[in-house]
Scaffold this active site. Structure first.
Site, PDB file in Angstrom:
ATOM      1  N   ALA A  72       0.848  -1.194   0.000  1.00 31.86           N
ATOM      2  CA  ALA A  72       0.000   0.000   0.000  1.00 31.86           C
ATOM      3  C   ALA A  72       0.885   1.246   0.000  1.00 31.86           C
ATOM      4  O   ALA A  72       1.998   1.239   0.518  1.00 31.86           O
ATOM      5  CB  ALA A  72      -0.895   0.003   1.233  1.00 31.86           C
ATOM      6  N   GLY A 117       0.834  -5.406   0.841  1.00 34.29           N
ATOM      7  CA  GLY A 117      -0.118  -5.493  -0.261  1.00 34.29           C
ATOM      8  C   GLY A 117       0.535  -5.896  -1.561  1.00 34.29           C
ATOM      9  O   GLY A 117      -0.148  -6.373  -2.469  1.00 34.29           O
TER      10      GLY A 117
HETATM   11  C1  LIG Z   1      -7.526 -10.856  -2.579  1.00 32.94           C
HETATM   12  C2  LIG Z   1      -8.845 -10.234  -2.218  1.00 32.94           C
HETATM   13  C3  LIG Z   1      -8.735  -9.360  -0.972  1.00 32.94           C
HETATM   14  C4  LIG Z   1      -9.983  -8.561  -0.712  1.00 32.94           C
HETATM   15  C5  LIG Z   1      -9.711  -7.429   0.270  1.00 32.94           C
HETATM   16  C6  LIG Z   1      -8.787  -6.344  -0.303  1.00 32.94           C
HETATM   17  C7  LIG Z   1      -8.859  -5.038   0.471  1.00 32.94           C
HETATM   18  C8  LIG Z   1      -7.973  -3.905  -0.073  1.00 32.94           C
HETATM   19  C9  LIG Z   1      -6.487  -4.163  -0.018  1.00 32.94           C
HETATM   20  C10 LIG Z   1      -5.715  -3.026   0.584  1.00 32.94           C
HETATM   21  C11 LIG Z   1      -4.265  -3.025   0.129  1.00 32.94           C
HETATM   22  C12 LIG Z   1      -3.397  -3.940   0.949  1.00 32.94           C
HETATM   23  C13 LIG Z   1      -2.937  -3.268   2.211  1.00 32.94           C
HETATM   24  C14 LIG Z   1      -1.751  -3.972   2.804  1.00 32.94           C
HETATM   25  O1  LIG Z   1      -2.165  -5.150   3.464  1.00 32.94           O
HETATM   26  C15 LIG Z   1      -1.036  -3.046   3.780  1.00 32.94           C
HETATM   27  C16 LIG Z   1       0.339  -2.670   3.324  1.00 32.94           C
HETATM   28  O2  LIG Z   1       0.787  -2.983   2.235  1.00 32.94           O
HETATM   29  S1  LIG Z   1       1.267  -1.755   4.439  1.00 32.94           S
HETATM   30  C17 LIG Z   1       2.761  -1.420   3.524  1.00 32.94           C
HETATM   31  C18 LIG Z   1       3.623  -2.643   3.454  1.00 32.94           C
HETATM   32  N1  LIG Z   1       4.856  -2.324   2.748  1.00 32.94           N
HETATM   33  C19 LIG Z   1       6.001  -1.981   3.396  1.00 32.94           C
HETATM   34  O3  LIG Z   1       6.046  -1.915   4.606  1.00 32.94           O
HETATM   35  C20 LIG Z   1       7.215  -1.692   2.540  1.00 32.94           C
HETATM   36  C21 LIG Z   1       7.590  -0.223   2.662  1.00 32.94           C
HETATM   37  N2  LIG Z   1       8.824   0.064   1.905  1.00 32.94           N
HETATM   38  C22 LIG Z   1      10.041  -0.325   2.373  1.00 32.94           C
HETATM   39  O4  LIG Z   1      10.188  -0.943   3.399  1.00 32.94           O
HETATM   40  C23 LIG Z   1      11.227   0.028   1.511  1.00 32.94           C
HETATM   41  O5  LIG Z   1      10.848   1.074   0.637  1.00 32.94           O
HETATM   42  C24 LIG Z   1      11.722  -1.155   0.675  1.00 32.94           C
HETATM   43  C25 LIG Z   1      10.597  -1.748  -0.133  1.00 32.94           C
HETATM   44  C26 LIG Z   1      12.323  -2.214   1.602  1.00 32.94           C
HETATM   45  C27 LIG Z   1      12.795  -0.649  -0.295  1.00 32.94           C
HETATM   46  O6  LIG Z   1      13.781   0.063   0.445  1.00 32.94           O
HETATM   47  P1  LIG Z   1      14.886   0.866  -0.359  1.00 32.94           P
HETATM   48  O7  LIG Z   1      15.532  -0.009  -1.354  1.00 32.94           O
HETATM   49  O8  LIG Z   1      15.725   1.554   0.681  1.00 32.94           O
HETATM   50  O9  LIG Z   1      14.097   1.945  -1.207  1.00 32.94           O
HETATM   51  P2  LIG Z   1      13.320   3.237  -0.606  1.00 32.94           P
HETATM   52  O10 LIG Z   1      12.743   2.920   0.728  1.00 32.94           O
HETATM   53  O11 LIG Z   1      14.198   4.429  -0.759  1.00 32.94           O
HETATM   54  O12 LIG Z   1      12.094   3.341  -1.629  1.00 32.94           O
HETATM   55  C28 LIG Z   1      12.310   3.818  -2.955  1.00 32.94           C
HETATM   56  C29 LIG Z   1      11.182   4.774  -3.231  1.00 32.94           C
HETATM   57  O13 LIG Z   1       9.915   4.048  -3.218  1.00 32.94           O
HETATM   58  C30 LIG Z   1       9.088   4.615  -2.209  1.00 32.94           C
HETATM   59  N3  LIG Z   1       8.304   3.573  -1.550  1.00 32.94           N
HETATM   60  C31 LIG Z   1       8.731   2.358  -1.177  1.00 32.94           C
HETATM   61  N4  LIG Z   1       7.750   1.675  -0.563  1.00 32.94           N
HETATM   62  C32 LIG Z   1       6.653   2.499  -0.555  1.00 32.94           C
HETATM   63  C33 LIG Z   1       5.330   2.375  -0.059  1.00 32.94           C
HETATM   64  N5  LIG Z   1       4.871   1.250   0.490  1.00 32.94           N
HETATM   65  N6  LIG Z   1       4.492   3.434  -0.197  1.00 32.94           N
HETATM   66  C34 LIG Z   1       4.915   4.577  -0.811  1.00 32.94           C
HETATM   67  N7  LIG Z   1       6.175   4.761  -1.320  1.00 32.94           N
HETATM   68  C35 LIG Z   1       7.021   3.717  -1.174  1.00 32.94           C
HETATM   69  C36 LIG Z   1      10.043   5.293  -1.223  1.00 32.94           C
HETATM   70  O14 LIG Z   1       9.363   6.283  -0.512  1.00 32.94           O
HETATM   71  C37 LIG Z   1      11.080   5.842  -2.172  1.00 32.94           C
HETATM   72  O15 LIG Z   1      10.562   6.990  -2.806  1.00 32.94           O
HETATM   73  P3  LIG Z   1      11.263   8.415  -2.562  1.00 32.94           P
HETATM   74  O16 LIG Z   1      11.109   8.670  -1.081  1.00 32.94           O
HETATM   75  O17 LIG Z   1      12.707   8.224  -2.970  1.00 32.94           O
HETATM   76  O18 LIG Z   1      10.515   9.378  -3.414  1.00 32.94           O
END
Ligand SMILES: CCCCCCCCCCCCC[C@H](O)CC(=O)SCCNC(=O)CCNC(=O)[C@H](O)C(C)(C)COP(=O)(O)OP(=O)(O)OC[C@H]1O[C@@H](n2cnc3c(N)ncnc32)[C@H](O)[C@@H]1OP(=O)(O)O
Length: 266
Positions: A72, A117
């Site tokens: 997400a 997600g």
């Molecule tokens: C199948 C039927 C189902 C029916 C029901 C469905 C209901 C609806 C579903 C809802 C959606 C699902 C919801 C989900 O369960 C909840 C989540 O997903 S919570 C989020 C989980 N994800 C994370 O925790 C990962 C977050 N990101 C990181 O940890 C790191 O970015 C990384 C992936 C490990 C990579 O790290 P790095 O290599 O250091 O790179 P950066 O961190 O610098 O990232 C590069 C760039 O991308 C941007 N970015 C990365 N992840 C996200 C994110 N999740 N959201 C927004 N942006 C992200 C990051 O900010 C960087 O951008 P910049 O800051 O440089 O502009």
């Protein structure tokens, strides 16, 4: 001829080979993080794919070099009001349900990060092909939420209740090498080879009857988790829906004429 249809800014549907389509996640600036708008685009692409009887297999791929999907959009989440957050939910649900309920076999082609997600999109597919760079997990409890994209239901169906519980409670990330024996992924490809491997598997599946594939998926999905007797009734119903299909006639004729079938897809 390769055809391509873009759905908004970040989602593309591209024809690969005969009867194989790619649903491409193309939001590299955010590692394909799923915003409300991107969810709308995924839902629209899935609606179009569901209606396209020429597609026998859909492969979900990513244009980002180091991520399938980072889950997400946490930046958007940080900006949403409570009301906007609740407005987002049905839009995201339409996207994830859209992937889950695609009527043809689906394959997720995973490299790099598939988290939260992002991994839930892969779990919504029938098969997951990952390369050696893949890192998968459901870290939601580490950011104060739960896997809300189906993970609490789809993961146990893949790996069992206890293992799913441990992975969700610990928010643990797994490498592809760790994920394969646990059943989190189905095939492990060399680094950079997930898309090639996924498309090769898709081509193999797409050589079979499109009618048979869709009916088999219906039986598998509807029957899963039912008692045997009820599940066999589900199978019987699915069999009856295609008992007099043109594909069945062609399949039987091709065998007897010792030639490859030319599937009508009807
Ligand atoms: C199948 C039927 C189902 C029916 C029901 C469905 C209901 C609806 C579903 C809802 C959606 C699902 C919801 C989900 O369960 C909840 C989540 O997903 S919570 C989020 C989980 N994800 C994370 O925790 C990962 C977050 N990101 C990181 O940890 C790191 O970015 C990384 C992936 C490990 C990579 O790290 P790095 O290599 O250091 O790179 P950066 O961190 O610098 O990232 C590069 C760039 O991308 C941007 N970015 C990365 N992840 C996200 C994110 N999740 N959201 C927004 N942006 C992200 C990051 O900010 C960087 O951008 P910049 O800051 O440089 O502009």
């Amino acid at each position: 001829m390769v055809t391509e249809q873009r759905y908004g800014d970040w989602v593309v549907v591209r024809s690969h080979a005969e009867r194989v389509a790619e649903l491409v996640l193309d939001r590299p600036e955010a590692m394909n993080a799923v915003s409300s708008k991107m969810a709308d685009e995924i839902a629209a692409a899935c609606a179009a794919l569901s209606a396209d009887r020429s597609v026998s297999v859909t492969v979900v791929t990513s244009t980002h070099e180091r991520a399938f999907c980072a889950g997400a959009d946490l930046k958007e989440r940080n900006r949403l009001t409570d009301a906007e957050m609740m407005d987002h939910r049905p839009r995201a649900r339409a996207a994830y349900t859209g992937v889950l309920e695609l009527p043809m076999p689906t394959i997720a082609s995973v490299h790099g990060f598939a988290l939260g997600g992002g991994f839930e999109i892969a779990l919504a597919c029938d098969l997951i092909v990952a390369d050696e760079t893949a890192v998968v997990g459901l870290p939601e409890v580490s950011v104060g939420v739960i896997p809300g994209g189906g993970g609490t239901q789809l993961l146990p169906r893949r790996v069992g209740a206890a293992r799913a519980a441990e992975l969700i409670f610990t928010a643990r990330r797994l490498t592809a090498t760790e994920a394969l024996p646990l059943g989190l992924i189905d095939h492990l490809a060399p680094a950079g080879g997930d898309r090639e491997a996924a498309l090769a598997l898709a081509d193999r599946i797409a050589a079979n009857s499109p009618v048979g594939l869709r009916a088999a998926k219906r039986a598998l999905r509807l029957g899963h988790g039912l008692d045997l007797r009820t599940g066999l009734e589900v199978e019987d119903s699915a069999w009856r829906t295609i008992a007099f299909s043109a594909d069945r006639a062609e399949g039987v004729a091709a065998f007897n004429e010792k030639r490859a079938p030319r599937w009508p897809g009807l």
